[in-house]
Design a protein around this motif. Structure first.
Motif, PDB file in Angstrom:
ATOM      1  N   SER A   9       0.879  -1.254   0.065  1.00  0.00           N
ATOM      2  CA  SER A   9      -0.031   0.259   0.193  1.00  0.00           C
ATOM      3  C   SER A   9       0.873   1.166  -0.023  1.00  0.00           C
ATOM      4  O   SER A   9       1.924   1.099   0.910  1.00  0.00           O
ATOM      5  CB  SER A   9      -0.823  -0.055   1.341  1.00  0.00           C
ATOM      6  OG  SER A   9      -1.572   1.139   1.155  1.00  0.00           O
ATOM      7  N   SER A  14      -1.712   3.422   5.864  1.00  0.00           N
ATOM      8  CA  SER A  14      -1.726   1.802   5.643  1.00  0.00           C
ATOM      9  C   SER A  14      -1.866   0.905   6.811  1.00  0.00           C
ATOM     10  O   SER A  14      -1.002   0.771   7.697  1.00  0.00           O
ATOM     11  CB  SER A  14      -0.602   1.454   4.726  1.00  0.00           C
ATOM     12  OG  SER A  14      -0.747   0.064   4.554  1.00  0.00           O
ATOM     13  N   PRO A  76      -2.432  -5.247   0.504  1.00  0.00           N
ATOM     14  CA  PRO A  76      -3.946  -5.189   0.625  1.00  0.00           C
ATOM     15  C   PRO A  76      -4.492  -6.061  -0.522  1.00  0.00           C
ATOM     16  O   PRO A  76      -3.689  -6.716  -1.303  1.00  0.00           O
ATOM     17  CB  PRO A  76      -4.015  -3.650   0.233  1.00  0.00           C
ATOM     18  CG  PRO A  76      -2.649  -3.081   0.170  1.00  0.00           C
ATOM     19  CD  PRO A  76      -1.668  -4.281   0.197  1.00  0.00           C
ATOM     20  N   GLU A  77      -5.823  -6.017  -0.524  1.00  0.00           N
ATOM     21  CA  GLU A  77      -6.237  -6.842  -1.509  1.00  0.00           C
ATOM     22  C   GLU A  77      -7.333  -5.534  -2.497  1.00  0.00           C
ATOM     23  O   GLU A  77      -8.123  -4.856  -1.814  1.00  0.00           O
ATOM     24  CB  GLU A  77      -7.437  -7.627  -1.297  1.00  0.00           C
ATOM     25  CG  GLU A  77      -8.023  -8.609  -2.422  1.00  0.00           C
ATOM     26  CD  GLU A  77      -8.777  -9.732  -1.606  1.00  0.00           C
ATOM     27  OE1 GLU A  77      -7.949 -10.745  -1.118  1.00  0.00           O
ATOM     28  OE2 GLU A  77      -9.882  -9.844  -1.689  1.00  0.00           O
ATOM     29  N   ASN A  79      -9.721  -5.523  -5.571  1.00  0.00           N
ATOM     30  CA  ASN A  79     -10.472  -6.137  -6.737  1.00  0.00           C
ATOM     31  C   ASN A  79     -10.130  -7.580  -6.683  1.00  0.00           C
ATOM     32  O   ASN A  79      -9.777  -8.159  -7.684  1.00  0.00           O
ATOM     33  CB  ASN A  79     -10.322  -5.519  -7.902  1.00  0.00           C
ATOM     34  CG  ASN A  79     -10.889  -4.179  -7.839  1.00  0.00           C
ATOM     35  OD1 ASN A  79     -11.988  -3.764  -7.418  1.00  0.00           O
ATOM     36  ND2 ASN A  79     -10.253  -2.869  -8.316  1.00  0.00           N
ATOM     37  N   GLY A  80      -9.711  -8.046  -5.395  1.00  0.00           N
ATOM     38  CA  GLY A  80      -9.700  -9.483  -5.438  1.00  0.00           C
ATOM     39  C   GLY A  80      -8.112  -9.914  -5.735  1.00  0.00           C
ATOM     40  O   GLY A  80      -7.808 -11.336  -5.968  1.00  0.00           O
ATOM     41  N   ALA A 112      -3.816  -7.442   5.141  1.00  0.00           N
ATOM     42  CA  ALA A 112      -4.626  -6.603   5.782  1.00  0.00           C
ATOM     43  C   ALA A 112      -5.712  -5.906   4.776  1.00  0.00           C
ATOM     44  O   ALA A 112      -5.258  -5.398   3.659  1.00  0.00           O
ATOM     45  CB  ALA A 112      -4.357  -5.634   6.938  1.00  0.00           C
ATOM     46  N   SER A 113      -6.847  -6.068   5.136  1.00  0.00           N
ATOM     47  CA  SER A 113      -8.065  -5.402   4.403  1.00  0.00           C
ATOM     48  C   SER A 113      -9.191  -5.080   5.186  1.00  0.00           C
ATOM     49  O   SER A 113      -9.439  -5.658   6.211  1.00  0.00           O
ATOM     50  CB  SER A 113      -8.557  -6.350   3.124  1.00  0.00           C
ATOM     51  OG  SER A 113      -9.451  -7.294   3.967  1.00  0.00           O
ATOM     52  N   THR A 114      -9.950  -3.873   4.861  1.00  0.00           N
ATOM     53  CA  THR A 114     -11.151  -3.587   5.583  1.00  0.00           C
ATOM     54  C   THR A 114     -12.154  -4.519   5.516  1.00  0.00           C
ATOM     55  O   THR A 114     -13.093  -4.473   6.094  1.00  0.00           O
ATOM     56  CB  THR A 114     -11.167  -2.347   5.106  1.00  0.00           C
ATOM     57  OG1 THR A 114     -11.373  -1.986   3.715  1.00  0.00           O
ATOM     58  CG2 THR A 114     -10.326  -1.229   5.744  1.00  0.00           C
ATOM     59  N   GLY A 115     -11.983  -5.435   4.563  1.00  0.00           N
ATOM     60  CA  GLY A 115     -13.375  -6.514   4.248  1.00  0.00           C
ATOM     61  C   GLY A 115     -12.971  -7.474   5.168  1.00  0.00           C
ATOM     62  O   GLY A 115     -12.213  -7.546   6.173  1.00  0.00           O
TER      63      GLY A 115
HETATM   64  C1  LIG Z   1      -8.997  -0.152  -5.486  1.00  0.00           C
HETATM   65  C2  LIG Z   1      -9.491  -0.836  -4.201  1.00  0.00           C
HETATM   66  C3  LIG Z   1      -9.932  -2.142  -4.456  1.00  0.00           C
HETATM   67  C4  LIG Z   1     -10.132  -2.638  -3.206  1.00  0.00           C
HETATM   68  N1  LIG Z   1     -10.723  -4.197  -3.406  1.00  0.00           N
HETATM   69  C5  LIG Z   1     -10.729  -4.506  -2.201  1.00  0.00           C
HETATM   70  C6  LIG Z   1     -11.160  -6.398  -2.286  1.00  0.00           C
HETATM   71  O1  LIG Z   1     -11.301  -6.796  -3.293  1.00  0.00           O
HETATM   72  N2  LIG Z   1     -11.254  -7.011  -1.057  1.00  0.00           N
HETATM   73  C7  LIG Z   1     -11.160  -6.386   0.239  1.00  0.00           C
HETATM   74  O2  LIG Z   1     -11.164  -6.839   1.081  1.00  0.00           O
HETATM   75  N3  LIG Z   1     -10.957  -4.884   0.224  1.00  0.00           N
HETATM   76  C8  LIG Z   1     -10.802  -4.258  -0.819  1.00  0.00           C
HETATM   77  N4  LIG Z   1     -10.435  -2.856  -0.589  1.00  0.00           N
HETATM   78  C9  LIG Z   1     -10.431  -2.426   0.537  1.00  0.00           C
HETATM   79  C10 LIG Z   1      -8.898  -2.324   1.144  1.00  0.00           C
HETATM   80  O3  LIG Z   1      -8.832  -3.401   1.717  1.00  0.00           O
HETATM   81  C11 LIG Z   1      -8.796  -1.105   1.999  1.00  0.00           C
HETATM   82  O4  LIG Z   1      -8.687  -0.107   1.213  1.00  0.00           O
HETATM   83  C12 LIG Z   1      -7.340  -1.592   2.816  1.00  0.00           C
HETATM   84  O5  LIG Z   1      -7.248  -0.774   3.943  1.00  0.00           O
HETATM   85  C13 LIG Z   1      -6.061  -1.104   1.835  1.00  0.00           C
HETATM   86  O6  LIG Z   1      -5.074  -1.418   2.516  1.00  0.00           O
HETATM   87  P1  LIG Z   1      -4.034  -0.241   3.255  1.00  0.00           P
HETATM   88  O7  LIG Z   1      -4.842   0.192   4.546  1.00  0.00           O
HETATM   89  O8  LIG Z   1      -2.832  -0.925   3.665  1.00  0.00           O
HETATM   90  O9  LIG Z   1      -4.028   0.793   2.427  1.00  0.00           O
HETATM   91  C14 LIG Z   1     -10.112  -2.254  -1.939  1.00  0.00           C
HETATM   92  C15 LIG Z   1      -9.634  -0.633  -1.962  1.00  0.00           C
HETATM   93  C16 LIG Z   1      -9.326  -0.368  -3.074  1.00  0.00           C
HETATM   94  C17 LIG Z   1      -8.590   1.226  -2.847  1.00  0.00           C
END
Ligand SMILES: Cc1cc2nc3c(=O)[nH]c(=O)nc-3n(C[C@H](O)[C@H](O)[C@H](O)COP(=O)(O)O)c2cc1C
Length: 186
Positions: A9, A14, A76-77, A79-80, A112-115
């Motif tokens: 990220s 992040s 991060p993830e 779009n999968g 890590a992801s917010t999902g």
């Molecule tokens: C372009 C984009 C696509 C994303 N796609 C997904 C996804 O497919 N699955 C998911 O769980 N979160 C997705 N997210 C949310 C990210 O998990 C979240 O923004 C996360 O905090 C990014 O990591 P960071 O905090 O290290 O920047 C997406 C975010 C962005 C900006």
């Protein structure tokens, strides 16, 4: 011993970068984690630019990986899958094939992801591309879902289960590094 931490990220706050900092706190005293913070400056991979005069940022990335004993990547993830800038960096670091910075390099992936799912698809893909590049990838995963609830306002990890998983991952990465035929002098 030096581990290079690469966050996929580019974001200032992040969660993945925070996760790397949490991993750093779990390292033994003689192991240092250096955070690579120039991902944004690595240009798009272009085979025409991959010459004896490659872009400075790509050369620096390769050197940072080459001189590290191991790499720990937090993704991060998007779009999968893996964020483009991280995949691009792996592509630069994967060439020349078989003599690249990543070839034979011990590596571990966390994410890590917010999902809900903690970037498990991105982590699986990152392990796949790292293996394809010849890295020695440890078979672990740290999936930090709902990442915006796992760190306090100072950015410290507040989840003990995740800390335990991180500790196991770090231990496996260090064990892999100890068996490395490519140990780099400290
Ligand atoms: C372009 C984009 C696509 C994303 N796609 C997904 C996804 O497919 N699955 C998911 O769980 N979160 C997705 N997210 C949310 C990210 O998990 C979240 O923004 C996360 O905090 C990014 O990591 P960071 O905090 O290290 O920047 C997406 C975010 C962005 C900006």
């Amino acid at each position: 011993m030096r581990i290079l931490g690469i966050s996929g990220s580019l974001r200032r706050d992040s969660h993945n970068t925070k996760l790397l900092r949490a991993a750093e706190e779990l390292l033994p005293p003689d192991v240092h984690l250096e955070l690579y913070d120039e991902l944004k400056s690595v240009p798009p991979y272009d085979e025409d630019d991959d010459t004896d005069d490659s872009p400075a940022a790509a050369v620096h990335l390769r050197e940072a990986i080459e001189t590290a004993d191991a790499v720990l990547l937090a993704t991060p993830e998007y779009n999968g899958s893996i964020p483009g800038q991280l995949k691009n960096a792996v592509d630069w670091a994967s060439r020349p094939h078989r003599v690249s910075a990543l070839w034979g390099k011990p590596a571990a992936v966390i994410g890590a992801s917010t999902g809900m799912f903690g970037a498990v698809w991105a982590q699986a893909e990152l392990r796949k591309v790292l293996k394809t590049a010849g890295a020695r990838v440890v078979e672990t995963e740290v999936a930090v879902g709902k990442a915006d609830s796992r760190f306090d306002e100072d950015g410290a990890l507040v989840d003990d289960d995740i800390r335990e998983q991180l500790a196991e991952t770090v231990e496996l990465l260090l064990a892999e590094t100890a068996t490395s035929p490519r140990l780099v002098a400290a």
